[in-house]
Design a protein around this motif. Structure first.
Motif, PDB file in Angstrom:
ATOM      1  N   GLY A 144       0.850  -1.175   0.000  1.00 47.74           N
ATOM      2  CA  GLY A 144       0.000   0.000   0.000  1.00 47.74           C
ATOM      3  C   GLY A 144       0.886   1.226   0.000  1.00 47.74           C
ATOM      4  O   GLY A 144       2.090   1.137   0.282  1.00 47.74           O
ATOM      5  N   PHE A 145       0.300   2.377  -0.341  1.00 47.10           N
ATOM      6  CA  PHE A 145       1.062   3.627  -0.401  1.00 47.10           C
ATOM      7  C   PHE A 145       0.411   4.697   0.461  1.00 47.10           C
ATOM      8  O   PHE A 145      -0.823   4.803   0.517  1.00 47.10           O
ATOM      9  N   ILE A 146       1.253   5.508   1.113  1.00 47.71           N
ATOM     10  CA  ILE A 146       0.832   6.798   1.664  1.00 47.71           C
ATOM     11  C   ILE A 146       1.807   7.835   1.132  1.00 47.71           C
ATOM     12  O   ILE A 146       3.018   7.765   1.386  1.00 47.71           O
ATOM     13  N   SER A 155       2.656   8.376  -5.785  1.00 45.49           N
ATOM     14  CA  SER A 155       2.002   7.156  -5.301  1.00 45.49           C
ATOM     15  C   SER A 155       0.815   6.787  -6.181  1.00 45.49           C
ATOM     16  O   SER A 155       0.624   5.620  -6.551  1.00 45.49           O
ATOM     17  N   LEU A 156      -0.001   7.781  -6.514  1.00 48.69           N
ATOM     18  CA  LEU A 156      -1.155   7.533  -7.376  1.00 48.69           C
ATOM     19  C   LEU A 156      -0.713   7.101  -8.767  1.00 48.69           C
ATOM     20  O   LEU A 156      -1.233   6.125  -9.330  1.00 48.69           O
ATOM     21  N   MET A 170      -3.985  -0.660  -1.780  1.00 48.29           N
ATOM     22  CA  MET A 170      -4.602   0.630  -1.489  1.00 48.29           C
ATOM     23  C   MET A 170      -3.575   1.733  -1.666  1.00 48.29           C
ATOM     24  O   MET A 170      -2.371   1.496  -1.562  1.00 48.29           O
ATOM     25  N   VAL A 171      -4.071   2.940  -1.956  1.00 47.88           N
ATOM     26  CA  VAL A 171      -3.179   4.081  -2.107  1.00 47.88           C
ATOM     27  C   VAL A 171      -3.839   5.297  -1.468  1.00 47.88           C
ATOM     28  O   VAL A 171      -5.031   5.528  -1.638  1.00 47.88           O
ATOM     29  N   CYS A 172      -3.040   6.045  -0.720  1.00 49.43           N
ATOM     30  CA  CYS A 172      -3.495   7.276  -0.069  1.00 49.43           C
ATOM     31  C   CYS A 172      -2.696   8.451  -0.606  1.00 49.43           C
ATOM     32  O   CYS A 172      -1.461   8.414  -0.619  1.00 49.43           O
ATOM     33  N   SER A 173      -3.410   9.477  -1.039  1.00 49.58           N
ATOM     34  CA  SER A 173      -2.766  10.730  -1.451  1.00 49.58           C
ATOM     35  C   SER A 173      -3.277  11.858  -0.567  1.00 49.58           C
ATOM     36  O   SER A 173      -4.482  12.108  -0.498  1.00 49.58           O
ATOM     37  N   THR A 225      -8.691   3.847  -3.285  1.00 46.35           N
ATOM     38  CA  THR A 225      -7.961   5.117  -3.207  1.00 46.35           C
ATOM     39  C   THR A 225      -8.614   6.026  -2.192  1.00 46.35           C
ATOM     40  O   THR A 225      -9.830   6.228  -2.215  1.00 46.35           O
ATOM     41  N   ILE A 226      -7.805   6.594  -1.297  1.00 50.45           N
ATOM     42  CA  ILE A 226      -8.317   7.560  -0.325  1.00 50.45           C
ATOM     43  C   ILE A 226      -7.552   8.872  -0.511  1.00 50.45           C
ATOM     44  O   ILE A 226      -6.327   8.886  -0.635  1.00 50.45           O
ATOM     45  N   LEU A 227      -8.314   9.975  -0.549  1.00 51.32           N
ATOM     46  CA  LEU A 227      -7.779  11.287  -0.891  1.00 51.32           C
ATOM     47  C   LEU A 227      -8.127  12.309   0.188  1.00 51.32           C
ATOM     48  O   LEU A 227      -9.241  12.289   0.717  1.00 51.32           O
ATOM     49  N   PHE A 228      -7.192  13.221   0.454  1.00 43.33           N
ATOM     50  CA  PHE A 228      -7.417  14.308   1.410  1.00 43.33           C
ATOM     51  C   PHE A 228      -6.914  15.614   0.790  1.00 43.33           C
ATOM     52  O   PHE A 228      -5.775  15.687   0.304  1.00 43.33           O
ATOM     53  N   TYR A 229      -7.774  16.666   0.842  1.00 39.48           N
ATOM     54  CA  TYR A 229      -7.412  17.960   0.253  1.00 39.48           C
ATOM     55  C   TYR A 229      -7.928  19.101   1.118  1.00 39.48           C
ATOM     56  O   TYR A 229      -8.871  18.933   1.898  1.00 39.48           O
ATOM     57  N   GLY A 230      -7.293  20.251   0.953  1.00 42.27           N
ATOM     58  CA  GLY A 230      -7.711  21.465   1.640  1.00 42.27           C
ATOM     59  C   GLY A 230      -8.414  22.406   0.698  1.00 42.27           C
ATOM     60  O   GLY A 230      -7.949  22.630  -0.441  1.00 42.27           O
ATOM     61  N   GLY A 231      -9.525  22.974   1.129  1.00 41.82           N
ATOM     62  CA  GLY A 231     -10.318  23.851   0.280  1.00 41.82           C
ATOM     63  C   GLY A 231      -9.654  25.177  -0.032  1.00 41.82           C
ATOM     64  O   GLY A 231     -10.053  25.866  -0.976  1.00 41.82           O
ATOM     65  N   LYS A 232      -8.630  25.552   0.742  1.00 40.89           N
ATOM     66  CA  LYS A 232      -7.928  26.817   0.511  1.00 40.89           C
ATOM     67  C   LYS A 232      -6.450  26.589   0.203  1.00 40.89           C
ATOM     68  O   LYS A 232      -5.608  27.442   0.469  1.00 40.89           O
ATOM     69  N   ASP A 233      -6.161  25.456  -0.386  1.00 44.66           N
ATOM     70  CA  ASP A 233      -4.786  25.117  -0.753  1.00 44.66           C
ATOM     71  C   ASP A 233      -4.335  26.023  -1.904  1.00 44.66           C
ATOM     72  O   ASP A 233      -4.962  26.035  -2.965  1.00 44.66           O
TER      73      ASP A 233
END
Length: 287
Positions: A144-146, A155-156, A170-173, A225-233
């Motif tokens: 798996g990847f983080i 990773s993706l 699984m892969v996490c970005s 795939t699990i993704l995390f992002y910031g709305g004000k990035d």
């Protein structure tokens, strides 16, 4: 450009509030590979370049079914080090004591060495090394990847386009770019952002940008795939996450996107706790 290189560190530094362990740096592996014992070795070479090294943490009582999670650092493709991922490594050791962990470095991009395909080639070289030593290490080929920031992109991309054996479970970005043909990138007016994008070539063709974009390479055989992002990035438009999510949905690929509306290129407090809680469940489910 210096600000760009270190944006991703805001996330990593905050994670250090969790449990961290002390390490003694080793330059080579030892011969004690009894699978009933815990084992670690630092700065193992998987290639000839000084940056082609990784740290390995093997759990006690491992066997041919033991899976490995691979950590890929960020830094705008031009900087960063595997040590930046040590806080996440410590969390994984704490909460997933039966997983093997590999924390990798890769060659860094500059004016003469473009990020793509060099860095995904490094991940391939590393994976081939791990695969050829699976009996020695008493682990399986399943991984798996983080990845964070540029590491999330790599990773993706590797999981979607270069994992020829479908070994990625699984892969996490976390705040990783996914689509270099996004109008938010092609039409950007940010000097710092453009400097980063130029690492993939000045005025590259659309076909090349698509080749380097996870969004354009993903297929229905992609891993969860699990993704995390910031709305004000300021570096990663929210469309980098939402568009990939939509494509994964259309392809029938298991996925999960979390968007923190007020976060930037990293976050703290309850949002950070939420990230780790969701990632733990995802790892438990798919790895």
């Amino acid at each position: 450009m210096e600000n760009l290189k270190y944006y991703f560190l805001s996330l990593i530094f905050i994670i250090t509030c969790f449990n961290c362990s002390n390490e003694t740096v080793e330059d080579k592996e030892t011969n004690d590979l009894d699978p009933t014992n815990y084992y670690e070795a630092l700065n193992i070479s998987y290639g000839d370049d000084v940056n082609q090294k990784f740290d390995l943490y093997l759990p006690a009582n491992r066997n041919s079914d033991t899976k490995t999670i691979i950590l890929v650092h960020g830094g705008g493709w031009t900087s960063g080090d595997k040590s930046d991922m040590n806080p996440i490594k410590d969390l994984l050791r704490q909460d997933f004591p039966n997983l093997a962990i590999a924390n990798i470095n890769y060659r860094l991009a500059d004016d003469n060495n473009k990020a793509y395909p060099m860095q995904v080639q490094d991940i391939t070289a590393f994976f081939n090394y791990l695969k050829s030593n699976k009996i020695k290490y008493s682990i399986s080929e399943n991984i798996g990847f983080i990845g964070i920031s540029a590491g999330g992109h790599l990773s993706l991309l590797w999981s979607y386009a270069f994992d020829n054996g479908n070994n990625t479970d699984m892969v996490c970005s976390i705040v990783g770019p996914t689509n270099f043909t996004d109008p938010a990138y092609l039409n950007n007016t940010s000097v710092e952002l453009q400097e980063a994008l130029d690492l993939f070539g000045v005025d590259p063709t659309i076909s090349f940008l698509e080749e380097a974009s996870p969004y354009h390479q993903v297929t229905d055989s992609a891993p969860p795939t699990i993704l995390f992002y910031g709305g004000k990035d300021p570096l990663i438009p929210t469309t980098q996450g939402t568009d990939l999510r939509d494509k994964l949905e259309n392809l029938g690929v298991v996925n999960q996107l979390t968007l923190y509306p007020d976060a930037g290129h990293g976050w703290v407090g309850l949002e950070l706790l939420d990230t780790w809680a969701k990632l733990k469940v995802f790892i438990n489910t798919h790895l």
